[in-house]
Design a protein around this motif. Structure first.
Motif, PDB file in Angstrom:
ATOM      1  N   VAL A  11      86.764  50.183  93.139  1.00  0.00           N
ATOM      2  CA  VAL A  11      86.806  49.133  92.060  1.00  0.00           C
ATOM      3  C   VAL A  11      88.316  48.675  91.912  1.00  0.00           C
ATOM      4  CG1 VAL A  11      86.268  48.792  89.815  1.00  0.00           C
ATOM      5  CG2 VAL A  11      84.642  50.228  91.297  1.00  0.00           C
ATOM      6  N   ARG A  12      88.689  47.372  91.567  1.00  0.00           N
ATOM      7  CA  ARG A  12      90.078  47.120  91.498  1.00  0.00           C
ATOM      8  C   ARG A  12      90.577  47.732  90.333  1.00  0.00           C
ATOM      9  NH1 ARG A  12      87.024  42.722  90.130  1.00  0.00           N
ATOM     10  NH2 ARG A  12      87.289  41.884  87.900  1.00  0.00           N
ATOM     11  N   SER A  13      91.843  47.848  90.267  1.00  0.00           N
ATOM     12  CA  SER A  13      92.604  48.567  89.251  1.00  0.00           C
ATOM     13  C   SER A  13      92.337  47.854  87.744  1.00  0.00           C
ATOM     14  CB  SER A  13      94.181  48.541  89.410  1.00  0.00           C
ATOM     15  OG  SER A  13      94.938  49.032  88.639  1.00  0.00           O
ATOM     16  N   GLY A  14      92.419  48.691  86.861  1.00  0.00           N
ATOM     17  CA  GLY A  14      92.385  47.966  85.529  1.00  0.00           C
ATOM     18  C   GLY A  14      90.784  47.620  84.993  1.00  0.00           C
ATOM     19  N   THR A  15      89.817  47.800  85.779  1.00  0.00           N
ATOM     20  CA  THR A  15      88.717  47.132  85.591  1.00  0.00           C
ATOM     21  C   THR A  15      87.817  47.950  84.478  1.00  0.00           C
ATOM     22  OG1 THR A  15      88.169  46.734  88.131  1.00  0.00           O
ATOM     23  CG2 THR A  15      86.326  46.523  86.587  1.00  0.00           C
ATOM     24  N   ASP A  16      87.275  47.228  83.344  1.00  0.00           N
ATOM     25  CA  ASP A  16      86.614  47.761  82.357  1.00  0.00           C
ATOM     26  C   ASP A  16      85.373  47.463  82.667  1.00  0.00           C
ATOM     27  OD1 ASP A  16      85.513  48.513  80.009  1.00  0.00           O
ATOM     28  OD2 ASP A  16      87.079  47.288  78.825  1.00  0.00           O
ATOM     29  N   LEU A  17      84.272  48.646  82.822  1.00  0.00           N
ATOM     30  CA  LEU A  17      82.905  48.557  83.089  1.00  0.00           C
ATOM     31  C   LEU A  17      82.171  48.988  81.921  1.00  0.00           C
ATOM     32  CD1 LEU A  17      83.332  49.675  86.975  1.00  0.00           C
ATOM     33  CD2 LEU A  17      82.953  47.381  86.033  1.00  0.00           C
ATOM     34  N   PHE A  18      82.505  48.943  80.650  1.00  0.00           N
ATOM     35  CA  PHE A  18      82.066  49.468  79.389  1.00  0.00           C
ATOM     36  C   PHE A  18      80.449  48.955  79.538  1.00  0.00           C
ATOM     37  CE2 PHE A  18      80.339  49.219  75.256  1.00  0.00           C
ATOM     38  CZ  PHE A  18      80.631  50.261  74.734  1.00  0.00           C
ATOM     39  N   GLY A  19      79.475  49.596  79.417  1.00  0.00           N
ATOM     40  CA  GLY A  19      78.192  49.506  79.312  1.00  0.00           C
ATOM     41  C   GLY A  19      77.608  48.837  80.445  1.00  0.00           C
ATOM     42  N   VAL A  20      78.310  48.725  81.590  1.00  0.00           N
ATOM     43  CA  VAL A  20      77.724  47.937  82.730  1.00  0.00           C
ATOM     44  C   VAL A  20      76.531  48.695  83.422  1.00  0.00           C
ATOM     45  CG1 VAL A  20      78.070  46.923  85.196  1.00  0.00           C
ATOM     46  CG2 VAL A  20      79.752  46.692  83.451  1.00  0.00           C
ATOM     47  N   SER A  21      75.682  48.089  84.022  1.00  0.00           N
ATOM     48  CA  SER A  21      74.543  48.764  84.479  1.00  0.00           C
ATOM     49  C   SER A  21      74.547  48.751  86.193  1.00  0.00           C
ATOM     50  CB  SER A  21      72.898  48.213  84.128  1.00  0.00           C
ATOM     51  OG  SER A  21      72.006  48.951  84.745  1.00  0.00           O
ATOM     52  N   PHE A  22      74.455  50.072  86.756  1.00  0.00           N
ATOM     53  CA  PHE A  22      74.519  50.115  88.005  1.00  0.00           C
ATOM     54  C   PHE A  22      73.138  50.885  88.418  1.00  0.00           C
ATOM     55  CE2 PHE A  22      78.944  50.193  86.829  1.00  0.00           C
ATOM     56  CZ  PHE A  22      79.684  49.099  87.561  1.00  0.00           C
ATOM     57  N   ALA A  23      72.313  51.003  87.429  1.00  0.00           N
ATOM     58  CA  ALA A  23      70.886  51.424  88.013  1.00  0.00           C
ATOM     59  C   ALA A  23      70.514  51.266  89.099  1.00  0.00           C
ATOM     60  CB  ALA A  23      69.977  51.478  86.918  1.00  0.00           C
ATOM     61  N   SER A  24      70.031  52.372  89.976  1.00  0.00           N
ATOM     62  CA  SER A  24      69.444  52.174  91.384  1.00  0.00           C
ATOM     63  C   SER A  24      70.259  51.483  92.269  1.00  0.00           C
ATOM     64  CB  SER A  24      68.266  51.527  91.113  1.00  0.00           C
ATOM     65  OG  SER A  24      67.211  52.205  90.352  1.00  0.00           O
ATOM     66  N   CYS A  25      71.669  51.516  92.191  1.00  0.00           N
ATOM     67  CA  CYS A  25      72.612  50.741  93.163  1.00  0.00           C
ATOM     68  C   CYS A  25      73.067  51.565  94.186  1.00  0.00           C
ATOM     69  CB  CYS A  25      73.932  50.355  92.471  1.00  0.00           C
ATOM     70  SG  CYS A  25      73.600  48.636  91.348  1.00  0.00           S
ATOM     71  N   ASP A  26      73.169  51.223  95.206  1.00  0.00           N
ATOM     72  CA  ASP A  26      73.763  51.956  96.297  1.00  0.00           C
ATOM     73  C   ASP A  26      75.406  51.912  96.202  1.00  0.00           C
ATOM     74  OD1 ASP A  26      74.718  53.187  98.839  1.00  0.00           O
ATOM     75  OD2 ASP A  26      73.566  51.888 100.301  1.00  0.00           O
ATOM     76  N   LEU A  27      75.876  53.065  95.832  1.00  0.00           N
ATOM     77  CA  LEU A  27      77.215  53.368  95.422  1.00  0.00           C
ATOM     78  C   LEU A  27      77.705  54.404  96.285  1.00  0.00           C
ATOM     79  CD1 LEU A  27      76.863  52.966  91.567  1.00  0.00           C
ATOM     80  CD2 LEU A  27      77.726  51.201  93.061  1.00  0.00           C
ATOM     81  N   ARG A  28      77.302  54.661  97.556  1.00  0.00           N
ATOM     82  CA  ARG A  28      77.712  55.629  98.426  1.00  0.00           C
ATOM     83  C   ARG A  28      79.370  55.448  98.775  1.00  0.00           C
ATOM     84  NH1 ARG A  28      73.440  55.291 102.880  1.00  0.00           N
ATOM     85  NH2 ARG A  28      73.545  53.104 102.171  1.00  0.00           N
ATOM     86  N   GLY A  29      80.151  56.464  98.454  1.00  0.00           N
ATOM     87  CA  GLY A  29      81.438  56.515  98.882  1.00  0.00           C
ATOM     88  C   GLY A  29      82.362  55.834  97.547  1.00  0.00           C
ATOM     89  N   VAL A  30      81.905  54.894  96.826  1.00  0.00           N
ATOM     90  CA  VAL A  30      82.714  54.045  95.870  1.00  0.00           C
ATOM     91  C   VAL A  30      83.628  54.855  95.078  1.00  0.00           C
ATOM     92  CG1 VAL A  30      82.703  52.170  93.930  1.00  0.00           C
ATOM     93  CG2 VAL A  30      80.964  52.284  95.807  1.00  0.00           C
ATOM     94  N   ARG A  39      79.541  54.354  78.490  1.00  0.00           N
ATOM     95  CA  ARG A  39      78.139  53.932  78.183  1.00  0.00           C
ATOM     96  C   ARG A  39      77.526  52.935  79.409  1.00  0.00           C
ATOM     97  NH1 ARG A  39      76.686  55.350  73.332  1.00  0.00           N
ATOM     98  NH2 ARG A  39      78.140  55.480  71.768  1.00  0.00           N
ATOM     99  N   ALA A  40      78.401  53.244  80.479  1.00  0.00           N
ATOM    100  CA  ALA A  40      77.746  52.688  81.824  1.00  0.00           C
ATOM    101  C   ALA A  40      76.649  53.318  82.322  1.00  0.00           C
ATOM    102  CB  ALA A  40      78.991  52.741  83.212  1.00  0.00           C
ATOM    103  N   VAL A  41      75.637  52.849  82.963  1.00  0.00           N
ATOM    104  CA  VAL A  41      74.311  53.171  83.529  1.00  0.00           C
ATOM    105  C   VAL A  41      74.171  53.530  84.925  1.00  0.00           C
ATOM    106  CG1 VAL A  41      71.935  53.089  83.488  1.00  0.00           C
ATOM    107  CG2 VAL A  41      73.201  52.062  81.472  1.00  0.00           C
ATOM    108  N   PHE A  42      74.110  54.455  85.293  1.00  0.00           N
ATOM    109  CA  PHE A  42      73.958  54.893  86.836  1.00  0.00           C
ATOM    110  C   PHE A  42      72.818  55.536  87.291  1.00  0.00           C
ATOM    111  CE2 PHE A  42      78.575  54.863  85.962  1.00  0.00           C
ATOM    112  CZ  PHE A  42      79.125  53.911  86.815  1.00  0.00           C
ATOM    113  N   ASP A  43      71.789  55.320  86.235  1.00  0.00           N
ATOM    114  CA  ASP A  43      70.539  55.957  86.562  1.00  0.00           C
ATOM    115  C   ASP A  43      69.869  55.623  87.769  1.00  0.00           C
ATOM    116  OD1 ASP A  43      70.781  56.725  83.812  1.00  0.00           O
ATOM    117  OD2 ASP A  43      69.311  55.594  83.180  1.00  0.00           O
ATOM    118  N   GLY A  44      69.443  56.741  88.745  1.00  0.00           N
ATOM    119  CA  GLY A  44      68.747  56.556  90.038  1.00  0.00           C
ATOM    120  C   GLY A  44      69.635  56.036  91.040  1.00  0.00           C
ATOM    121  N   ALA A  45      71.165  55.749  90.844  1.00  0.00           N
ATOM    122  CA  ALA A  45      71.774  55.379  91.734  1.00  0.00           C
ATOM    123  C   ALA A  45      72.168  56.304  92.937  1.00  0.00           C
ATOM    124  CB  ALA A  45      73.261  54.746  91.047  1.00  0.00           C
TER     125      ALA A  45
END
Length: 218
Positions: A11-30, A39-45
């Protein structure tokens, strides 16, 4: 665009991901290293081999995430939710984990050395073969947790609920169980040299077969 699909994406430098939902996303190796994830959401990711080291992720949710080998070194994770997550071989060394929920999480062979885990909830968690050296786990809930063969040298479990927990063959050198509840806990074969059970409740109901220095200091 989310989710990033390429292995090792960052993720690029300085990115603010407050409260963003990544639920069930494919984030392998990120890599989210150093980002704001409060308060970001990674449920089931799928967070296999992902990185959240150095993040500020207070009250983020990782419930039921598949996150083996997740790297979360020196992260601020106060109040985060990892309930039911797969965190095998993950690394939370030096992280702030106060009031975090690891209930029923799988932390087999994980590393949590020097973490602050006061009031954390680990009921039913699997921490077999995990390393929790010098951890502050005061007032934690570890009832029914599996810490078989775990290394917990010089950690502090003052006032913790350890009822029914398994410490079979665990290394508990110098651990403090002051004022903790250990009713039904299993210390068979554990290393209990210099352990402090002062004020502990339920010592008579715990199992100490073949443990070294089974009663420690009371």
């Amino acid at each position: 665009m989310w989710p990033p699909r390429s292995s090792g994406a960052s993720v690029r430098s300085g990115t603010d991901l407050f409260g963003v939902s990544f639920a069930s996303c494919d984030l392998r190796g990120v890599s989210f290293e150093g980002k704001l994830l409060e308060r970001a959401v990674f449920d089931g990711a799928d967070l296999t081999a992902a990185t959240v080291s150095g993040t500020k992720a207070g009250y983020a949710s990782f419930a039921a995430a598949d996150a083996p080998t997740l790297k979360g070194v020196r992260a601020m994770l106060v109040g985060a939710n990892f309930k039911g997550a797969n965190l095998k071989r993950s690394d939370f060394s030096g992280s702030e984990l106060t009031d975090v929920s690891f209930e029923a999480a799988r932390l087999h062979d994980a590393t949590l050395d020097d973490a602050v885990m006061s009031k954390a909830k680990l009921s039913g968690a699997v921490l077999s073969d995990a390393s929790l050296k010098r951890v502050n786990c005061g007032q934690c809930k570890l009832d029914r947790a599996d810490l078989t063969r775990a290394v917990l040298e010089f950690s502090d479990f003052t006032g913790a609920n350890l009822a029914g927990a398994s410490f079979i063959k665990a290394n508990l050198l110098g651990v403090s169980f002051k004022d903790a509840t250990v009713s039904g806990a299993d210390f068979r074969g554990a290393v209990l040299d210099s352990v402090d059970f002062t004020g502990a409740v339920g010592v008579a109901d715990a199992r100490f077969d073949q443990a070294s220095s089974p009663l420690g200091r009371r």
